[in-house]
Write a protein that holds these residues in place. Structure first.
Motif, PDB file in Angstrom:
ATOM      1  N   ASN A  59      -7.785   7.064   6.915  1.00  0.00           N
ATOM      2  CA  ASN A  59      -9.246   7.025   6.999  1.00  0.00           C
ATOM      3  C   ASN A  59      -9.766   5.611   7.221  1.00  0.00           C
ATOM      4  O   ASN A  59     -10.786   5.404   7.882  1.00  0.00           O
ATOM      5  N   TRP A  69       0.944  11.072  -0.533  1.00  0.00           N
ATOM      6  CA  TRP A  69       0.034  11.683   0.438  1.00  0.00           C
ATOM      7  C   TRP A  69      -1.379  11.104   0.316  1.00  0.00           C
ATOM      8  O   TRP A  69      -2.070  10.901   1.304  1.00  0.00           O
ATOM      9  N   THR A  70      -1.845  10.781  -0.907  1.00  0.00           N
ATOM     10  CA  THR A  70      -3.161  10.167  -1.100  1.00  0.00           C
ATOM     11  C   THR A  70      -3.225   8.807  -0.441  1.00  0.00           C
ATOM     12  O   THR A  70      -4.209   8.462   0.239  1.00  0.00           O
ATOM     13  N   ASN A  71      -2.204   8.008  -0.640  1.00  0.00           N
ATOM     14  CA  ASN A  71      -2.150   6.700   0.021  1.00  0.00           C
ATOM     15  C   ASN A  71      -2.169   6.855   1.529  1.00  0.00           C
ATOM     16  O   ASN A  71      -2.793   6.074   2.246  1.00  0.00           O
ATOM     17  N   ARG A  72      -1.453   7.879   1.990  1.00  0.00           N
ATOM     18  CA  ARG A  72      -1.391   8.104   3.440  1.00  0.00           C
ATOM     19  C   ARG A  72      -2.778   8.454   3.983  1.00  0.00           C
ATOM     20  O   ARG A  72      -3.208   7.933   5.004  1.00  0.00           O
ATOM     21  N   ILE A  73      -3.536   9.322   3.307  1.00  0.00           N
ATOM     22  CA  ILE A  73      -4.868   9.713   3.763  1.00  0.00           C
ATOM     23  C   ILE A  73      -5.821   8.527   3.705  1.00  0.00           C
ATOM     24  O   ILE A  73      -6.655   8.312   4.595  1.00  0.00           O
ATOM     25  N   THR A  74      -5.707   7.733   2.648  1.00  0.00           N
ATOM     26  CA  THR A  74      -6.584   6.567   2.506  1.00  0.00           C
ATOM     27  C   THR A  74      -6.370   5.583   3.638  1.00  0.00           C
ATOM     28  O   THR A  74      -7.320   5.060   4.231  1.00  0.00           O
ATOM     29  N   LEU A 126       2.229  13.609  -4.317  1.00  0.00           N
ATOM     30  CA  LEU A 126       0.771  13.573  -4.242  1.00  0.00           C
ATOM     31  C   LEU A 126       0.265  12.150  -4.058  1.00  0.00           C
ATOM     32  O   LEU A 126      -0.643  11.889  -3.254  1.00  0.00           O
ATOM     33  N   ALA A 127       0.866  11.215  -4.810  1.00  0.00           N
ATOM     34  CA  ALA A 127       0.452   9.816  -4.676  1.00  0.00           C
ATOM     35  C   ALA A 127       0.768   9.295  -3.283  1.00  0.00           C
ATOM     36  O   ALA A 127      -0.030   8.563  -2.683  1.00  0.00           O
ATOM     37  N   GLU A 143       0.807  -1.201   0.000  1.00  0.00           N
ATOM     38  CA  GLU A 143       0.000   0.000   0.000  1.00  0.00           C
ATOM     39  C   GLU A 143       0.846   1.259   0.000  1.00  0.00           C
ATOM     40  O   GLU A 143       0.394   2.319  -0.398  1.00  0.00           O
TER      41      GLU A 143
END
Length: 729
Positions: A689, A681-686, A678-679, A664
């Motif tokens: 959550n 950080w998106t993985n991190r937020i997903t 950006l990718a 992941e």
């Protein structure tokens, strides 16, 4: 750092001046060594008139001899002549180097003993001895050998050693209350022709019995003195071409009073070399050969040749060579066995101005080895005329180093030792950089405090002595404790530059610690642990290192190592000292996971601080470092949130956050190139959550990404549910 031996000589001198020394062991302060008195015993029996069989040419004018003149036949010296000449050379060298306080008593033995001089200083000269030997004359070959023996001279030598010299009598008079400090030691050198090893043992037994008898007589006499130590050096002389009937033997202890050694030597030049070596051993002499001495030829005044001259002097003239290891040793150049070693120095251009002063660290009398040779005579006459000669060390490359100087004072020639290294009058040399540097960070203030804590004060003789020790002994013991570990310069220490370590450093040197002292030391250690936890900086020196110096973890490792070294030197003093050391060892040991975490942090810092050639970092490196930093943060959260299962088959609890797979975070294997921020950080937020709630159960049983509602309605009512919500049977 200071060692106890560094400060101890000065301290002992102060103790001697301030403190009384009652009930001391006199054996530790005895005066007069074995070299103070030497008794020479030369055999004068008929067998010493035998030829040495070493030929000496008398007719040397072979080229200028007129025709018809018969050349002179060569002659050979007797054993007696060889013994007398070699023993006189021994005495000459001794009198040249030591004109005072090194005494010789010369005894001749045949049917009786003949004492040629006394222990008085005015009788100590080769002129007196040669005149007395001329009166004795050569041995009589027709005398009855049964009536002659060297034993008469050996017994007289032991009796002579019991007599007091002028210096011994003076010292006994001065030290009237402690006359036992004056020791009586001596050496006997016997030149004879022994018959066998059994004969040698008989001579040793006779000397041993005589020593015991004379000591008994000296015990009840004021004019005699018992002998505490006697050395016997027996030199067996035999003609050339014959086999030695006596075997060599090194120094051996016959009894607590007597030691003996045996030398079997051929007569002639071999005997001269042996006695030359013995005089160097007995009186701590050394040899120096002056090379490349320019001298004009006798027959051709316009030409010159280079000669060598060997000189004997005290060994301390080569002390600087021994310390530095820059010793130019050469073997003996004589025709004998070549057992001697000599230091080679080259002749320099002599200085005509004798008034010129040189910085000398020592001056020692010299004696030429071959005093009658032409090179030795020319050199001594040159020096006695007021000239000085500089001597340099032979070097294959580099500038020449002038280390010695020959000059005469008052009709005596001295070998002066010039200061070829740094002068003690200049600034102190660098400890870390070697000779030639300057040091400005000596612990001068700390050394002043050290001297104040170890000051000496006068003490009365009747002062109480706690523990049965004298004040001087207690003071020396305290000095030894304070100097077990004492760095000399600031850049070599860390703990002595830290105010936080002062309480422990002041207490650990005490002979005994109280419980309060132990608690203070432990509190100091805990404060250091707290400083390390807070990552406080330490006063680490950056002298000699590039950059900012060692990293923070390395600084604390250096500090703990030095602190443990300090406490270890005192840990054997008492059980409470050991408790302080145990506290330091316990605080230094850390859990493995903490060490691993620090190691990862150090590696990450190294990667962050590694610039490219232009001093900047590439974008790919920055993206990779950001991903690694994010990965480390995720791993840390994973370790903190991990729950241990009861068994491999047990279900995970509902409140457990799902573990994040490596895939992941890491980019796909098919992806090439760096991953964008950006990718990441998106993985991190997903992932963040997904951990905030329990996953909806219906989502796991979806069909074509659509969740089926009322899954159990058919089972309960027996009805088929369609998508429009109507039931069918």
């Amino acid at each position: 750092m200071f060692r106890p031996c560094t400060l101890m000589p000065l301290f002992l001198l102060l103790c001697t001046l301030v403190y009384p020394t009652p009930n001391r062991d006199p054996s530790t302060m005895k005066m007069f060594s074995v070299a103070h008195k030497t008794a020479f015993v030369v055999d004068h029996c008929p067998y010493m008139a035998e030829s040495s069989r070493q030929q000496v040419e008398c007719d040397v004018l072979t080229k200028s001899r007129a025709q018809g003149v018969i050349p002179l036949a060569p002659v050979s010296k007797s054993l007696w002549t060889c013994a007398v000449e070699c023993s006189m050379e021994y005495c000459r060298i001794l009198y040249d180097v030591y004109p005072l306080n090194k005494l010789i008593n010369y005894i001749v033995s045949d049917s009786e003993f003949h004492i040629l001089n006394t222990w008085r200083q005015e009788d100590q000269s080769t002129h007196e001895l040669m005149s007395a030997l001329a009166a004795v004359g050569p041995p009589n070959p027709r005398e009855d050998p049964e009536c002659c023996s060297v034993l008469h001279g050996l017994v007289a030598a032991v009796e002579s050693l019991c007599k007091l010299t002028e210096l011994q009598h003076e010292q006994r008079t001065v030290l009237m209350d402690t006359a036992e400090r004056v020791a009586n030691r001596g050496r006997i050198i016997c030149l004879t022709n022994a018959k066998s090893d059994t004969h040698v043992r008989m001579l040793e037994d006779c000397i041993q019995e005589t020593l015991m008898d004379q000591n008994k007589l000296a015990a009840g006499s004021d004019r005699l003195m018992a002998i505490q130590q006697c050395e016997l050096v027996l030199v067996h002389i035999f003609p050339m071409g014959e086999d030695a009937l006596v075997s060599d033997r090194p120094k051996k202890e016959i009894s607590p009073l007597l030691t003996s050694e045996v030398h079997s030597v051929r007569a002639g030049r071999h005997l001269a070399t042996k006695l030359n070596i013995l005089v160097q051993q007995h009186f701590d002499l050394a040899s120096t050969t002056i090379t490349n001495i320019p001298m004009k030829e006798e027959q051709h005044a316009n030409t010159s040749a280079n000669y060598d001259v060997e000189l004997l002097h005290h060994r301390d003239a080569h002390l600087e060579f021994f310390k530095s290891g820059d010793l130019h040793m050469a073997g003996s150049t004589s025709r004998d066995s070549g057992l001697k070693e000599t230091v080679t120095l080259k002749w320099c251009t002599p200085r005509t101005n004798s008034v010129e002063l040189h910085y000398c660290t020592g001056a020692y009398r010299i004696s030429p080895t071959d005093v009658n040779s032409r090179p030795s005579s020319c050199l001594t006459n040159f020096l006695l005329n007021g000239r000085s000669v500089l001597l340099e060390q032979p070097r294959k490359s580099g500038s020449k180093v002038i280390s010695h100087m020959l000059s005469s004072h008052g009709g005596e020639i001295f070998l002066h030792v010039l200061n070829s290294t740094r002068s003690t009058l200049e600034d102190p040399p660098s400890i870390s950089e070697g000779c030639g540097g300057r040091v400005t960070d000596y612990r001068i203030t700390d050394f002043g405090e050290f001297m104040r804590e170890n000051r000496l004060t006068p003490v009365a003789e009747t002062a109480p002595n706690p523990g049965g020790r004298f004040p001087a002994d207690r003071a020396k013991a305290q000095l030894e404790r304070y100097t077990r570990y004492w760095p000399m310069i600031i850049s070599q220490t860390t703990i002595f530059n830290m105010q936080a370590v002062v309480p422990l450093a002041n207490l650990i040197v005490k002979e005994a610690l109280s419980e309060e002292d132990v608690l203070t030391c432990q509190k100091t250690v805990y404060n250091l642990v707290d400083m390390e936890r807070k990552n406080d900086p330490l006063p680490i020196s950056t002298v000699g290192s590039r950059g900012k110096g060692p990293k923070r973890d390395e600084q604390y490792r250096i500090m703990w190592n030095e602190l443990e070294t300090l406490v270890k030197t005192h840990a054997a003093g008492s059980e409470r000292h050991q408790r302080v050391l145990d506290c330091i060892v316990a605080c230094r040991s850390k859990p493995p996971e903490e060490e691993e975490r620090k190691k990862r942090g150090r590696k990450r810092e190294d990667r962050e601080e590694r610039p490219d050639k232009n001093g900047t970092k590439e974008p790919e490196d920055r993206a990779w470092q950001d991903s690694e930093r994010l990965k480390g943060a995720l791993e840390k959260e994973e370790q903190e949130s991990e729950v241990i299962k009861d068994s491999p088959d047990s279900p995970e609890p509902l409140n457990k956050k799902p573990r994040l797979a490596i895939e992941e975070v890491q980019p796909s294997e098919k992806a090439k190139g760096p991953v964008s921020l950006l990718a990441l950080w998106t993985n991190r937020i997903t992932v963040a959550n997904s951990r905030k709630h329990q996953e909806f159960a219906g989502r796991t049983s979806s069909v074509n990404n659509k969740a089926e509602l009322y899954q159990h309605l058919k089972d309960d009512n027996g009805m088929d549910v369609h998508e429009n919500g109507k039931a069918s049977r």
